[in-house]
Write a protein that holds these residues in place. Sequence first.
Motif, PDB file in Angstrom:
ATOM      1  N   GLY A  87      67.983  45.454  59.697  1.00  0.00           N
ATOM      2  CA  GLY A  87      68.087  44.137  59.087  1.00  0.00           C
ATOM      3  C   GLY A  87      67.334  43.005  59.772  1.00  0.00           C
ATOM      4  O   GLY A  87      67.588  41.842  59.498  1.00  0.00           O
ATOM      5  N   LYS A  88      66.399  43.311  60.651  1.00  0.00           N
ATOM      6  CA  LYS A  88      65.619  42.271  61.333  1.00  0.00           C
ATOM      7  C   LYS A  88      64.585  41.684  60.373  1.00  0.00           C
ATOM      8  O   LYS A  88      64.049  42.365  59.503  1.00  0.00           O
ATOM      9  N   TYR A  89      64.305  40.388  60.569  1.00  0.00           N
ATOM     10  CA  TYR A  89      63.315  39.687  59.754  1.00  0.00           C
ATOM     11  C   TYR A  89      61.957  39.658  60.444  1.00  0.00           C
ATOM     12  O   TYR A  89      61.883  39.464  61.666  1.00  0.00           O
ATOM     13  N   LEU A  90      60.907  39.818  59.655  1.00  0.00           N
ATOM     14  CA  LEU A  90      59.544  39.677  60.151  1.00  0.00           C
ATOM     15  C   LEU A  90      59.354  38.230  60.590  1.00  0.00           C
ATOM     16  O   LEU A  90      59.655  37.306  59.826  1.00  0.00           O
ATOM     17  N   ALA A  91      58.868  38.016  61.826  1.00  0.00           N
ATOM     18  CA  ALA A  91      58.767  36.665  62.366  1.00  0.00           C
ATOM     19  C   ALA A  91      57.662  36.569  63.411  1.00  0.00           C
ATOM     20  O   ALA A  91      57.217  37.581  63.966  1.00  0.00           O
ATOM     21  N   VAL A  92      57.238  35.352  63.681  1.00  0.00           N
ATOM     22  CA  VAL A  92      56.314  35.076  64.776  1.00  0.00           C
ATOM     23  C   VAL A  92      57.168  34.816  66.009  1.00  0.00           C
ATOM     24  O   VAL A  92      58.105  34.012  65.969  1.00  0.00           O
ATOM     25  N   GLY A  94      61.602  50.124  67.857  1.00  0.00           N
ATOM     26  CA  GLY A  94      62.940  49.962  68.401  1.00  0.00           C
ATOM     27  C   GLY A  94      63.075  48.795  69.360  1.00  0.00           C
ATOM     28  O   GLY A  94      64.162  48.234  69.517  1.00  0.00           O
ATOM     29  N   ASP A  95      61.959  48.388  69.998  1.00  0.00           N
ATOM     30  CA  ASP A  95      62.012  47.252  70.932  1.00  0.00           C
ATOM     31  C   ASP A  95      61.836  45.909  70.233  1.00  0.00           C
ATOM     32  O   ASP A  95      61.799  44.872  70.886  1.00  0.00           O
ATOM     33  N   GLY A  96      61.725  45.928  68.901  1.00  0.00           N
ATOM     34  CA  GLY A  96      61.614  44.686  68.141  1.00  0.00           C
ATOM     35  C   GLY A  96      60.204  44.218  67.850  1.00  0.00           C
ATOM     36  O   GLY A  96      60.023  43.259  67.103  1.00  0.00           O
ATOM     37  N   ASP A 145      66.698  38.331  64.275  1.00  0.00           N
ATOM     38  CA  ASP A 145      67.917  38.236  63.458  1.00  0.00           C
ATOM     39  C   ASP A 145      67.870  37.118  62.425  1.00  0.00           C
ATOM     40  O   ASP A 145      68.454  37.232  61.358  1.00  0.00           O
ATOM     41  N   GLN A 146      67.197  36.015  62.734  1.00  0.00           N
ATOM     42  CA  GLN A 146      67.151  34.870  61.839  1.00  0.00           C
ATOM     43  C   GLN A 146      65.983  34.994  60.859  1.00  0.00           C
ATOM     44  O   GLN A 146      64.890  35.416  61.234  1.00  0.00           O
TER      45      GLN A 146
END
Length: 151
Positions: A62-67, A27-29, A82-83
């Motif tokens: 809908g969050k994208y996996l990212a560094v 939940g915290d991203g 988000d991006q």
Amino acid sequence: MSFVSPSSGNTFVIRNAKSGTALDLKGDGHVIGYSHHGGENQQWEVEQHSDGKWTFRNKRGGKYLAVQGGEAGDNKVVIGQDQPYEWYMNVDQHIASKGFRIYAHPCFNLDLDNGSNENGTRVAVWGQWTQEQGTAPTRAGNSSRSKKSIT
């Protein structure tokens, strides 16, 4: 656990080849390794783009996996954002029967801290340590850290 070849537009649970834990969006991203439970926070829609790169979008929120910070480097935390963030994905030469190696440019692999199968294990990226252990391009200054492939 059976190996399924990813195809664009489908949703998958992404598991670590060694630990069996799933990529889990908290939940915290932050993205962690966690026992598979089937929740939407462990489901990732994969999309392959015309340049061969992939994005992974979490089904919950809908969050994208990212560094984190957008630029890969040793021990950089993996988050949901988000991006869209572009990843590479190749069949891993050492675990071809189990799955794929997912990595950020130029060759930073998704990695569970110490390969732990403990729930809540931090996910980061680390440089590929030898050319023989995957089809990603290599870089100077290889690490001796143990890498784990996500399948």
